[in-house]
Scaffold this active site. Structure first.
Site, mmCIF file in Angstrom:
data_model
loop_
_atom_site.group_PDB
_atom_site.id
_atom_site.type_symbol
_atom_site.label_atom_id
_atom_site.label_comp_id
_atom_site.label_asym_id
_atom_site.label_seq_id
_atom_site.Cartn_x
_atom_site.Cartn_y
_atom_site.Cartn_z
ATOM 1 N N LYS A 1 0.851 -1.202 0.000
ATOM 2 C CA LYS A 1 0.000 0.000 0.000
ATOM 3 C C LYS A 1 0.883 1.247 0.000
ATOM 4 C CE LYS A 1 -1.530 1.560 4.149
ATOM 5 N NZ LYS A 1 -1.164 2.942 4.459
ATOM 6 N N ASN A 2 1.942 1.217 0.803
ATOM 7 C CA ASN A 2 2.768 2.430 0.959
ATOM 8 C C ASN A 2 3.758 2.637 -0.170
ATOM 9 O OD1 ASN A 2 1.328 2.973 3.197
ATOM 10 N ND2 ASN A 2 2.915 2.415 4.666
ATOM 11 N N CYS B 1 -4.616 12.461 12.898
ATOM 12 C CA CYS B 1 -5.316 11.187 12.787
ATOM 13 C C CYS B 1 -5.076 10.513 14.139
ATOM 14 C CB CYS B 1 -4.774 10.362 11.631
ATOM 15 S SG CYS B 1 -3.175 9.667 11.965
ATOM 16 N N ARG C 1 0.531 14.483 12.678
ATOM 17 C CA ARG C 1 0.845 14.238 11.261
ATOM 18 C C ARG C 1 1.018 15.543 10.474
ATOM 19 N NH1 ARG C 1 -0.667 8.955 10.242
ATOM 20 N NH2 ARG C 1 0.955 8.976 8.675
ATOM 21 N N ASP D 1 5.154 0.506 12.071
ATOM 22 C CA ASP D 1 3.912 -0.101 11.573
ATOM 23 C C ASP D 1 3.748 -1.546 12.022
ATOM 24 O OD1 ASP D 1 3.844 1.632 8.361
ATOM 25 O OD2 ASP D 1 3.422 2.253 10.411
ATOM 26 N N ILE E 1 8.542 7.082 16.795
ATOM 27 C CA ILE E 1 8.168 7.795 15.578
ATOM 28 C C ILE E 1 6.917 8.637 15.765
ATOM 29 C CG2 ILE E 1 7.571 7.531 13.128
ATOM 30 C CD1 ILE E 1 10.399 6.562 13.712
ATOM 31 N N ARG F 1 -8.295 -0.465 5.170
ATOM 32 C CA ARG F 1 -7.473 0.598 4.557
ATOM 33 C C ARG F 1 -6.169 0.019 4.036
ATOM 34 N NH1 ARG F 1 -6.800 6.076 7.757
ATOM 35 N NH2 ARG F 1 -5.502 6.270 5.915
HETATM 36 C C1 EPZ Z 1 4.636 6.909 6.348
HETATM 37 O O1 EPZ Z 1 3.855 7.936 6.911
HETATM 38 C C2 EPZ Z 1 3.710 5.696 6.236
HETATM 39 N N1 EPZ Z 1 2.602 6.032 5.343
HETATM 40 C C3 EPZ Z 1 3.202 5.330 7.623
HETATM 41 O O2 EPZ Z 1 2.410 4.160 7.482
HETATM 42 C C4 EPZ Z 1 4.396 5.012 8.513
HETATM 43 O O3 EPZ Z 1 3.932 4.727 9.815
HETATM 44 C C5 EPZ Z 1 5.339 6.223 8.544
HETATM 45 O O4 EPZ Z 1 5.734 6.577 7.215
HETATM 46 C C6 EPZ Z 1 6.597 5.952 9.351
HETATM 47 O O5 EPZ Z 1 7.269 4.846 8.818
HETATM 48 C C7 EPZ Z 1 2.815 6.011 4.005
HETATM 49 O O6 EPZ Z 1 3.902 5.730 3.526
HETATM 50 C C8 EPZ Z 1 1.623 6.335 3.150
HETATM 51 P P1 EPZ Z 1 6.636 10.326 8.351
HETATM 52 P P2 EPZ Z 1 4.416 9.453 6.920
HETATM 53 O O7 EPZ Z 1 6.485 11.579 7.555
HETATM 54 O O8 EPZ Z 1 5.274 9.676 5.741
HETATM 55 C C9 EPZ Z 1 6.851 13.722 11.657
HETATM 56 C C10 EPZ Z 1 0.535 2.822 7.766
HETATM 57 O O9 EPZ Z 1 0.162 2.236 8.780
HETATM 58 N N2 EPZ Z 1 6.722 14.677 10.541
HETATM 59 O O10 EPZ Z 1 7.795 9.442 8.065
HETATM 60 O O11 EPZ Z 1 3.247 10.330 7.145
HETATM 61 C C11 EPZ Z 1 5.591 12.867 11.824
HETATM 62 O O12 EPZ Z 1 4.637 13.553 12.622
HETATM 63 C C12 EPZ Z 1 1.022 4.246 7.838
HETATM 64 O O13 EPZ Z 1 0.583 2.303 6.619
HETATM 65 C C13 EPZ Z 1 6.797 16.043 10.817
HETATM 66 O O14 EPZ Z 1 6.943 16.449 11.972
HETATM 67 O O15 EPZ Z 1 5.318 9.454 8.210
HETATM 68 C C14 EPZ Z 1 6.122 11.626 12.496
HETATM 69 O O16 EPZ Z 1 6.230 11.849 13.879
HETATM 70 C C15 EPZ Z 1 0.766 4.840 9.200
HETATM 71 N N3 EPZ Z 1 6.670 16.921 9.777
HETATM 72 C C16 EPZ Z 1 7.522 11.474 11.897
HETATM 73 O O17 EPZ Z 1 7.856 12.757 11.340
HETATM 74 C C17 EPZ Z 1 6.502 16.517 8.484
HETATM 75 O O18 EPZ Z 1 6.417 17.367 7.581
HETATM 76 C C18 EPZ Z 1 7.613 10.440 10.771
HETATM 77 O O19 EPZ Z 1 6.565 10.728 9.895
HETATM 78 C C19 EPZ Z 1 6.425 15.121 8.229
HETATM 79 C C20 EPZ Z 1 6.550 14.222 9.269
#
Ligand code: EPZ
Length: 418
Positions: free
Chosen positions: A22-23, A117, A122, A306, A328, A398
């Site tokens: 999915k990702n 969420c 996020r 995850d 994370i 999802r």
């Molecule tokens: C991706 O989300 C995945 N989703 C998530 O999978 C996964 O949990 C996550 O990466 C971490 O591995 C997809 O790939 C579609 P991040 P993402 O940006 O990219 C902070 C699932 O279950 N952050 O790596 O949204 C954020 O709040 C989902 O399939 C900022 O502060 O995660 C988090 O604490 C859930 N500012 C950390 O970084 C930003 O601009 C990592 O988030 C972006 C992120």
């Protein structure tokens, strides 16, 4: 609202075929906006988030179609509305993945801010700041991000303050059409980032270093069409391997890439699960007696956030104390109160959950809160005595393609009902 009824106690046995990731499918679909040519994607999983992304692409004017069980083809010949409306984004934060491609292709984008969420705030501040470095003017109003780059984007040296998976993907997609070279430092190294780079390269992009912390991108004038097969879903595979271990069963996942799951496989081995891999297959066997093991989530190649909830369910069945630390996301322990209601002994101290096992679980009515927490409740139901009813399984839909069918074929007593 669909529910699952699960009767625990049956050791799972047999083979489970893994679907596409999915990702990886989500950024791959967003990448289709970067060209007016057709892109054909194989092995895109049939899950709700993918359907949401398909609707999002269609709302911009792209043609999206999939015949039967065949590949998904997308052609964004003309982008009529470079927007991601709130009613779509509110159901899927990953909609922010269209921000980079829309600005790169059309010079503007209007994307609803994702809003929080269940697992955390996020934010996408890192995406926006990096896009500004490529020359986009970014405004936020009425809950939307408005980005404009009338003269197009230009390359820049970008350093992410913290590793962000979709931030890395968004910026990679913006940079491939920017003038000049872009460097992404402190980039995410997830296999899904490398898979996206592979697709973009087939479309004509020039990218080096995807999968490492520093990615170099030389902008090109335009991208062409391509055909690409999405990598298998490592989180789905990990979830089913844990299902085999928690039920004291013997499970082989097929069509998986073991190298994408090294951190989990090491933990399963330490916990006393027999693990062997080879030829796209990962096999686990458990006698049912497990040792408690600590786990701390980290960006790839560390232990994946995850799989944290699923691993915690397993640790409720292990002898001893397991310290599970979530680094994370700020609120990714929603599964804990539900597991405790089923009989688990878990205490939360800040970012750490302390699991004291082994505790017999008993079936209960539980409510799913987010995608992976719900998977953890299903796993607990597979080992709990009696019947577990999991409510709000739309969270599971999802990210898991036909999860109950795959588990049923491995012997699980699980059924979906309305
Ligand atoms: C991706 O989300 C995945 N989703 C998530 O999978 C996964 O949990 C996550 O990466 C971490 O591995 C997809 O790939 C579609 P991040 P993402 O940006 O990219 C902070 C699932 O279950 N952050 O790596 O949204 C954020 O709040 C989902 O399939 C900022 O502060 O995660 C988090 O604490 C859930 N500012 C950390 O970084 C930003 O601009 C990592 O988030 C972006 C992120």
């Amino acid at each position: 609202m669909d529910k699952f009824s699960i009767r625990g106690g049956t050791p799972l046995k047999g083979e489970i075929a893994i679907s596409g990731s999915k990702n990886s499918g989500l950024p791959a679909l967003a990448a289709c906006l970067l060209t007016d040519q057709p892109v054909v994607l194989h092995r895109v999983p049939r899950v709700r988030d993918i359907r949401t992304m398909k609707s999002l692409l269609a709302s911009t004017g792209a043609k999206v179609d999939r015949r039967g069980s065949g590949p998904l083809s997308v052609q964004a010949e003309r982008i009529i509305r470079p927007e991601a409306p709130y009613d779509l984004v509110k159901t899927m934060r990953a909609s922010s993945l269209v921000l980079g491609p829309l600005v790169a292709r059309t010079g503007r984008a209007r994307v609803s801010l994702p809003g929080g969420c269940a697992i955390g705030a996020r934010p996408i501040n890192l995406h926006m700041r990096a896009l500004e470095q490529l020359g986009a003017r970014i405004r936020q109003e009425h809950g939307y991000v408005e980005a404009e780059a009338p003269e197009g984007l230009h390359g820049a040296a970008i350093h992410f303050d913290r590793i962000t998976v979709t931030g890395t993907e968004d910026l990679m997609m913006a940079a491939v059409l920017a003038k000049g070279e872009t460097i992404l430092e402190n980039a995410a190294r997830e296999p899904e980032v490398s898979d996206l780079a592979e697709l973009l390269t087939r479309m004509g992009a020039q990218i080096q270093g995807a999968g490492t912390s520093t990615i170099h991108i030389q902008g090109v004038d335009h991208l062409g069409g391509a055909e690409h097969t999405i990598i298998p879903d490592r989180i789905e595979a990990g979830t089913f391997l844990i299902a085999g271990a928690i039920t004291g069963g013997d499970i082989t996942v097929t069509g998986a890439i073991a190298e994408h799951l090294t951190a989990l496989l090491l933990k399963l081995g330490e916990a006393g699960v027999e693990v062997d891999t080879g030829g796209g297959r990962i096999h686990v066997r458990s006698s049912g007696s497990l040792r408690a093991v600590d786990a701390t989530t980290e960006e790839y190649p560390g232990f994946p956030t995850d799989l944290q909830a699923q691993f915690m369910a397993l640790m409720t069945q292990a002898e001893g104390i397991s310290f599970i630390t979530e680094t994370i996301f700020e609120n990714r322990f929603m599964h804990v109160p539900e597991l405790v209601r089923m009989g688990a002994n878990i205490r939360i101290e800040g970012r750490q959950a302390i699991v004291a096992g082994k505790r017999d679980l008993s079936g209960a009515g539980v409510i799913a809160s987010d995608l992976r927490a719900s998977a953890s409740l299903v796993l607990a139901g597979l080992v709990a005595k009696g019947e577990t009813i999991v409510d709000r399984v739309y969270h599971i839909d999802r990210g898991y393609e036909k999860i109950e069918g795959k588990l049923m074929r491995a012997g699980a007593q699980i059924r979906r009902f309305d």
